[in-house]
Structures are given as C-alpha cells and as structure tokens.
Design an enzyme around this catalytic site. Sequence first.
Site, PDB file in Angstrom:
ATOM      1  N   ARG A  79     -20.720 -10.296   0.879  1.00 18.60           N
ATOM      2  CA  ARG A  79     -20.570  -8.916   0.418  1.00 18.60           C
ATOM      3  C   ARG A  79     -21.478  -7.988   1.224  1.00 18.60           C
ATOM      4  O   ARG A  79     -22.538  -8.387   1.699  1.00 18.60           O
ATOM      5  CB  ARG A  79     -20.895  -8.812  -1.072  1.00 18.60           C
ATOM      6  CG  ARG A  79     -19.902  -9.550  -1.939  1.00 18.60           C
ATOM      7  CD  ARG A  79     -20.091  -9.219  -3.400  1.00 18.60           C
ATOM      8  NE  ARG A  79     -19.121  -9.915  -4.221  1.00 18.60           N
ATOM      9  CZ  ARG A  79     -17.871  -9.500  -4.429  1.00 18.60           C
ATOM     10  NH1 ARG A  79     -17.455  -8.377  -3.873  1.00 18.60           N
ATOM     11  NH2 ARG A  79     -17.043 -10.188  -5.183  1.00 18.60           N
ATOM     12  N   ARG A 134     -19.349   4.720  -1.829  1.00 23.06           N
ATOM     13  CA  ARG A 134     -20.633   4.766  -1.140  1.00 23.06           C
ATOM     14  C   ARG A 134     -21.666   3.926  -1.881  1.00 23.06           C
ATOM     15  O   ARG A 134     -21.647   3.818  -3.101  1.00 23.06           O
ATOM     16  CB  ARG A 134     -21.172   6.208  -1.076  1.00 23.06           C
ATOM     17  CG  ARG A 134     -20.263   7.187  -0.399  1.00 23.06           C
ATOM     18  CD  ARG A 134     -20.707   8.615  -0.640  1.00 23.06           C
ATOM     19  NE  ARG A 134     -22.011   8.907  -0.059  1.00 23.06           N
ATOM     20  CZ  ARG A 134     -23.092   9.164  -0.765  1.00 23.06           C
ATOM     21  NH1 ARG A 134     -23.051   9.147  -2.085  1.00 23.06           N
ATOM     22  NH2 ARG A 134     -24.231   9.450  -0.162  1.00 23.06           N
ATOM     23  N   ASP A 186     -17.843  -2.082   3.447  1.00 26.58           N
ATOM     24  CA  ASP A 186     -17.168  -3.097   4.254  1.00 26.58           C
ATOM     25  C   ASP A 186     -16.706  -2.553   5.597  1.00 26.58           C
ATOM     26  O   ASP A 186     -16.672  -3.291   6.586  1.00 26.58           O
ATOM     27  CB  ASP A 186     -15.992  -3.680   3.476  1.00 26.58           C
ATOM     28  CG  ASP A 186     -16.451  -4.694   2.442  1.00 26.58           C
ATOM     29  OD1 ASP A 186     -16.813  -5.815   2.835  1.00 26.58           O
ATOM     30  OD2 ASP A 186     -16.473  -4.360   1.251  1.00 26.58           O
ATOM     31  N   HIS A 235     -22.696  -3.009  -9.195  1.00 27.87           N
ATOM     32  CA  HIS A 235     -23.099  -3.748  -8.006  1.00 27.87           C
ATOM     33  C   HIS A 235     -24.561  -4.169  -8.114  1.00 27.87           C
ATOM     34  O   HIS A 235     -25.419  -3.373  -8.492  1.00 27.87           O
ATOM     35  CB  HIS A 235     -22.890  -2.897  -6.751  1.00 27.87           C
ATOM     36  CG  HIS A 235     -21.436  -2.728  -6.434  1.00 27.87           C
ATOM     37  ND1 HIS A 235     -20.988  -1.857  -5.481  1.00 27.87           N
ATOM     38  CD2 HIS A 235     -20.337  -3.318  -6.935  1.00 27.87           C
ATOM     39  CE1 HIS A 235     -19.663  -1.914  -5.408  1.00 27.87           C
ATOM     40  NE2 HIS A 235     -19.259  -2.793  -6.287  1.00 27.87           N
ATOM     41  N   ARG A 280     -10.567  -2.942 -11.347  1.00 29.55           N
ATOM     42  CA  ARG A 280     -10.458  -3.291  -9.923  1.00 29.55           C
ATOM     43  C   ARG A 280     -10.255  -4.793  -9.790  1.00 29.55           C
ATOM     44  O   ARG A 280     -10.884  -5.579 -10.465  1.00 29.55           O
ATOM     45  CB  ARG A 280     -11.709  -2.866  -9.152  1.00 29.55           C
ATOM     46  CG  ARG A 280     -11.578  -3.138  -7.640  1.00 29.55           C
ATOM     47  CD  ARG A 280     -12.714  -2.509  -6.853  1.00 29.55           C
ATOM     48  NE  ARG A 280     -13.949  -3.247  -6.951  1.00 29.55           N
ATOM     49  CZ  ARG A 280     -14.725  -3.577  -5.907  1.00 29.55           C
ATOM     50  NH1 ARG A 280     -14.348  -3.237  -4.678  1.00 29.55           N
ATOM     51  NH2 ARG A 280     -15.855  -4.216  -6.085  1.00 29.55           N
ATOM     52  N   GLU A 319     -10.681  -0.839   3.141  1.00 29.10           N
ATOM     53  CA  GLU A 319     -12.050  -1.284   3.347  1.00 29.10           C
ATOM     54  C   GLU A 319     -12.404  -1.636   4.781  1.00 29.10           C
ATOM     55  O   GLU A 319     -13.568  -1.537   5.152  1.00 29.10           O
ATOM     56  CB  GLU A 319     -12.330  -2.502   2.448  1.00 29.10           C
ATOM     57  CG  GLU A 319     -12.149  -2.201   0.976  1.00 29.10           C
ATOM     58  CD  GLU A 319     -12.504  -3.378   0.102  1.00 29.10           C
ATOM     59  OE1 GLU A 319     -13.700  -3.629  -0.103  1.00 29.10           O
ATOM     60  OE2 GLU A 319     -11.577  -4.045  -0.378  1.00 29.10           O
TER      61      GLU A 319
END
Length: 927
Positions: free
Chosen positions: A755, A619, A581, A151, A418, A541
């Site tokens: 996001r 997290r 999310d 990320h 994913r 989510e």
Amino acid sequence: MSQTMSGPDYEKDLPLRRDVRFLGNILGEVLVMQGGQDLLDRVEEIREQTKQLRTSYHSELLEGIKSMIRDLSPSMRRDVIRAFAIYFQLVNIAEQNHRIRRQREYRRDSDRFQPYSLEMAVQKVKEQGLTADDVSQILQELSLELVITAHPTEAVRRTILDIHHRIAEDVARLDNPLLTEEERAHIRDQLLGEVITLWQSDELRYHKPSVTDEVRNGLYYLDETLFEVLPEVHRELEVALSRHYPERKWHVPSFLRFGSWIGGDRDGNPWVTPEVTWHTMEMQRDLVICKYEQSLRHLIQKLSHSTRIVQVTEDLLQSLKQDEQEVVLEDIGEGKWRHEDEIYRRKCTFILARLQHTRLKQKHKGVYSGPEQFLQDLHLIDQSLRTHQAKAIADSDLARLIRQVELFGFHLVTLDIRQDSGEHESALTEILRTLGIEDSYSSLSEEDKIGLLTDLLMDPRPLTSSFMNFSEETRTCLELFSTIAKAKEEFGEGAIRNYLVSMTQDTSDLLEVVLFAKEVGLYRQTSEEKLSNLHVVPLLETIDDLHRAQEIMEAYYRHPCYVPADSGNGRVQEIMLGYSDSNKDGGVVTANWELYRAQQDLYRLSEKYDLQVRFFHGRGGALGRGGGSLHQSIQAQPPETLGGGVKITEQGEVLSSRYALKPIAYRSLEQASSALLKSVATHFSGTIQRPKPEWVDIMNSISGYSLEVYQNLVFREPEFLTYFNETTPLPEIGEMNIGSRPTRRKNNHAFENLRAIPWVFSWTQSRNLLPAWYAAGSGFQRLIREGEGGLDSLREMYQSWVFFRSLIDNLQMALAKADLLIAREYSTLTGNKQVRKRIFDQIEQEYYLTKEIVLSIIGQEDILDHNRVIQESIRLRNPYVDPLSYIQVQLLGERRSDSYDEDSQDERLEQILLTINGIAAGLRNTG
C-alpha cells in the site's frame, strides 16, 4: 529541557517561543523527577552534540554521537527516546495554540483580514464585480465534502490525544491577562501534572484496533468539534455576505459537509463486513440524535417564554395537539411539561420524546420518519419566536440546531462503500458459472464482458436467489448490496450514496456494480425510465488508468444502463482520483501532472454529455501522497473542475492536527471554504488565467522525463525493493497496531501489493522522503538542457500558474524535511555495499540536483526562504529529530541481527516503535 531559539526575531512569534520554553522547562522537571538528573543530563548532552553536528559537520563528531547512543543502557535509551518524542508533542501543542492566538489577533484588528478568511474571500468576490445574484448562483453550486478515512497512519493513541487536549486548554488559559499570580501558579501545577501523566502513559498500542474502534475514533472528531464548527463556518460566511451585500438577506446552502469511509471501506480489509457496516450506521445515528437531544435540553432552559405574556402562532398550537395524540412522554424522564403556558418548552419536550423514540426504534411511541419532520417542528418554533421579536434566540441557538439538522440529518455523515474491482469480477464469475450462463466470465474480452453485462442489466429478472449456494466471498458480496438497500430504507437515502470501485481499469468494472445493485432493487429499468439509488464511482489510481480515463468514462456515459446522480442542480458523475498509488506508480511530478490533465479531459468529456463532474481527491497527509495544505491543494486544481463540487479525503494524523481543537478545526475549514469560493467565483466571472499551450507542452516533457528516471530506479533496478525493505523501518511499521487494515493488499511481498501509505511512511521515517521529490530534478534538467529559455519558462510558470507554483512549493517542503546525511545512516542497514552505493548515490545526486534547480526556478538562496516561519520551525526541530533517527538506525541494525535473544529483540521492537512515533511527531505530515 529548555531551548534557546535563534534566527529572525519575529515579534509576533515571541509568545510561541515563550510557550515552548515554558513547556520544555516543565518537561525537564518531569525528566528529573522520573529518571533523575542523569536522564536530563544525557538528553541535553545528545541534543547539544546533534545541534553542533548541524552547525559544523565532522565525521568524528558523528561517530561520538553514535558511540554515546550505543553506550546507553536499554532503560536509559527508552527514556531518552520518550523524552525527545514527548518534547515534540508539547511543541506541536504550543504551535497549535499560537495559531489560535494569531487567529484571534486578526479578528481583533478591524483594519485587516486574515489571509484565506471568509471575509477576505467575499471581499475579493465583490472586487471582481460580481453581483448578489451572481454570488447566490455560485453558492448554489458550491460544494465541499471532506471524507474521514480509516487509513492506518495515526500513530498516537486516543488516550494520548486526550492528554494533549487538556494540556492545550491549560496553555491557552495562560494567555488570559486577568489571571492572578496564584491562578498562573495553579495552571502551571496542573500542566506539570498533565506532563507527568503523559510520561507515565503508554504511547503504544499492543493490540490492533478493530474497525469499530476506528469508527469510534472518527466519531470523536464529529462529537468534540465538527458538530459545532460546521454551522459556525456557514454562519460566518452569511455574516461576511451581509456585510458586503447588505441588500439581501442571506441563507447559505449547506455546502460544507463531512463524509466517512470508516466501516464502509472494505478494499483489502477483510474485517469490514456487512454487519460492521450496519453497526457503523447505528453508531452514527445514535451519536447524532444524542447530540440533538443535548441541544434540545439546552433550548428548553432558554425558551421560558410564556403565553401569559406573548402570543404564539396557531400552527405551533396545532402541532402540539397532534403531538399529544401521537407521542408517549412518560419514558423520557420528565413527562409532560409542568407549566401549560410555557409553550415552547412543551413543544421541545415532545420533540425530545420523538428523538429518543426514533433512536431507540420505538415507533409505537411516536417517532420522526425522517429529519425533514424534525426540521419542520424546529421551523414552527422559529417562525413563532419571530412573531414576538424573540429574534436573538432564533438567530443563535435555534438557527445553529437547524443548520446541524440540515448538515447531519439522522445519519450524521454519508458512508461511502469501497471495494476492489477484482472482488466483483470474482463473485460474478462464480455466479454466472453456477447458473450455466458463462463458464469463465473473468477471461472474456472487455467487449464481450460489456455485451453480457448489458443483456443481464436489461433483463428484469434477478440472477440469484436465497436458495443458491455460493462461496463465502460471493455470499458476502451479495450480502453487502442487500445491506446497502436496507440501510437506505432504515437510515435514509443520505446514509449511503456512493459505491467506489478501487482499481477501475475498464468500464465493465463499473457495470458489474450496477448489476449487483439491480439484484437488490437499487437499480431498476422499465420501458419508461431508468432509476438508480446507488451512484457508482470509479477510482482511477495508476498512471495507465489516468491515461485511459476518458475511454473508460465515455463508454460508461454511452451505455444504455447508465444513470447519473441528481445533485439538485443537475446531473452529476463523481470520479475519484488516487494520489497515493499514482505517485507510487509514476513519481511526484508525473502523478501530479497526470491528475491535472485527467481532470481537464474528464471535465470536457462530461460537458459533452451534459454532465457535471465532481472530482473526489484521494489525498493523504504526507507530501508523497498528495498532502500539503488543504486550501492550496484546492487552488491548484483546474478552476473549471470545481463547479460540480469537490470531495477530499482527510486521513491519518491530519485528523488530530486539524480537527482535535475547535479553533484549529474552524480555521482549517475556513481556509478551504475561502479557497473554493474564490476559485469558483474566478471561473464564474471569466477572469480565470489558463495555462499557456507552451506550458502544457513543457509539463508533458518534464513528466515524461521524470517518469523514466523514477521508474528506472523503482521498477528497473533489480535490488531496489530489497534496498527499500532493508534501509527503512517498513517491517516494523507493520507491527505498530495503528490500523485494522493490513499493510499489503495481498499476502505477498510484490511491490504492486504494498500500500502507498507504508511506502511513504517508511521513506519519511528514514528521512529520505523519496516519494515526495524524486525524479523532479532530472525532469527539469532535461528540459533546460534541450531547449533555449527552458529555465525562464519554468520561472514564468512558477510566477503565473497556481498548479506549477503549488508543485514547486510542495517540492520545497519535501526537500526541507528530507535529510540526506541522516538518510545515509539508514542506507548502511543493507548488507550489500555495492547495492548501497549504487542506489544511495542515485538518490543523493537526484536530491541535490532537484534542490539546485528548484532554487533556480524560484530565485531563492535557500529552500523555504519564502516561508521563514516553517523554515525556522524545521531548523529548530532537527536537533531533536536527529537523535531519534540515530537511535532508530542503531536499533534496526541490532534487531535484524541474529545475535540477540528473543527477549532483547522484543525490547528493541518496542523502542523502535517509540522512535517511529517520535519522528512522526517531529516531522509532522508524515503518514
């Protein structure tokens, strides 16, 4: 840049203050050397003015500071920004060094244990009355996997982190009491040189990193620290167990592991292709085998034992004969070991050759078919060494290598795959339409989808063939599953185990992945049995997904084609929970409560179907994304849900702050392991304190009230999204080149496509930290007003319920780091004064309401009174963060004006990005 600290004079923190002054003075020298006395004077003047503003707020003083900033020339402004930003980098290094120092002090003191140490955890377990057999059973179930993600939240370049590492090593050397004055002077000179290098190095990336770049960044931590630290944590637990349970010889199962998403997470990232995933696994295998080769060469130096003096085992001699028949030695540089009597060195030479041939895929020269064969050879050496009392080396160097092979195999870390559920649905819709089976699969009801998927899964025939033509997106989807199947064959079953389905909203989202797995032989069903080599993991989510979690999973459990994973201790289903999310969707209170409830509900459901459930906690590093300390987050979960194992993402700036230095990495992992061991043991012993039914009712009420207030602002205020875009550096964050993945899921500006990472990052930069606290106060206030004893109940919950205490303490941290005076300056960036007043007034009122009620619940005079160290750290940092915020507001306003030419706009963007880096370093856990 010197600093005089005030506040409580904790003697234990004096070395930290000394280091901060020392590094600050060096930075001051560098500023004079690089920018002249005028630069240092300007920096000190701005710092003094902002510090005075903190002490006694006056609007005239604020205007003076802003005027001072406006008057800076572009070059001076850039140097001022960099001065404050680099100062925070040095302070962070000093704080990390102090953590290491404090850790060593605890270890030298035999009369006390450091909180959350493994020694203290084992002592607590013993005090609960658990026997060695009980502990052994607990250890079989203990499992913690930390998953590195790509990320885009690490704003600091790898080059800068390398400089930080060298500075940290030099600062640590100054603690050596045996240093001479000449040696201290030499270290100071080295530090001066490193800070000059830091000043003269560019902090910004001018090109987006590729996915392969991100893979290398993730592998850096495994190479530099984690490869050595993970075995040490296991060894330390064994030592503690031996001390408290000496009647047993302990070998702790490899419970603590790392996984990765980097190179496998294709959710919204078009650059993560099947080819990239394959290359990622090759890079991982190359690194881990190279690490083993280094260890073998180190062992060869130590294993000089001679058969002229000692007798080795017959099994070892027989294995050497087999090696001589199977392995080619000539290409490893040394050939056959020159001394026939040094039997262990001869054996290690053959092992080294097999490893190199395995890495280079030279099967004809003798390779290992898997890590099990490698382990077998190491165990032969271990057993033989112990027959002639060479226990010391067997228990140290060799034991560490054996543990490393158990932990890392030949794949290094398990790579999770994913993908968004919509991608599978789209591909399957095209396939079924092309085959004439169903014209519009995506339009079917959930019941009809499941019915069709069931028929297709029960049919042994494949759906597709290599001769069929599909769109590029569908071909890529099919190719991904083929890559997974080949990877398992090439790199071992542990290389890829799980396939995570983002935005899981129905059971069909999971069955679609099972169907694609069937296409490549990863799922097989016969009349006798069902077999699956790919575990399908839902990612829940949104608040609505969490509400429907039981319904989704029960339908999956009951489906005739469902196959759970086998953990070795039973059947397991992994379920991922999205903190980011869900928070963005429902606010901090509602998200935390719904996640807590969902875990309890899914745990009970899984028990009903004789399944263990392993929760995967998605997290982030920031408080608005489930952040906070790792060990406290583990303790805050329902204890009964930890027995099936725990997975947690580790992302962004958390990687560098936790895992760049070995002692810090060890301490972070020790704390997490300690918290998990205590929590699982508490549940095992039956001493768990469950929340009272009335507490659950209270949380349901608070969550409902908070959700309404949060969504009124975020979803029902028509100008909110415009306000957010205009009053935060969101557009500029997208220019930072800190990740390969786009900031939005789709190429439009709808809120649902933004996001959670840039959402939280932007609010943190503007000093609002809104996602981490907003609507909590209204939820508490409504409860207090509606029922008698509401405040007393909240106080009782804080004292007696770990979940609620963790929630309140995280709110404290967020409230302490937020600054509404600074946030008000950002609000001026929106042109509509009425909108600005309406929205900012709501945020401001909610902030002070939340602060007031939180203080009433915990019975403190001020936020973070319970943690004076962090409170003081924030207080001392603010006068240095504030100038960066004022400068950022000034630059954002100028850049968004049409009155500046393109060249000056580019210059402003660069300086805005520098302030973003500086504020991130100053506030920490910001990503």
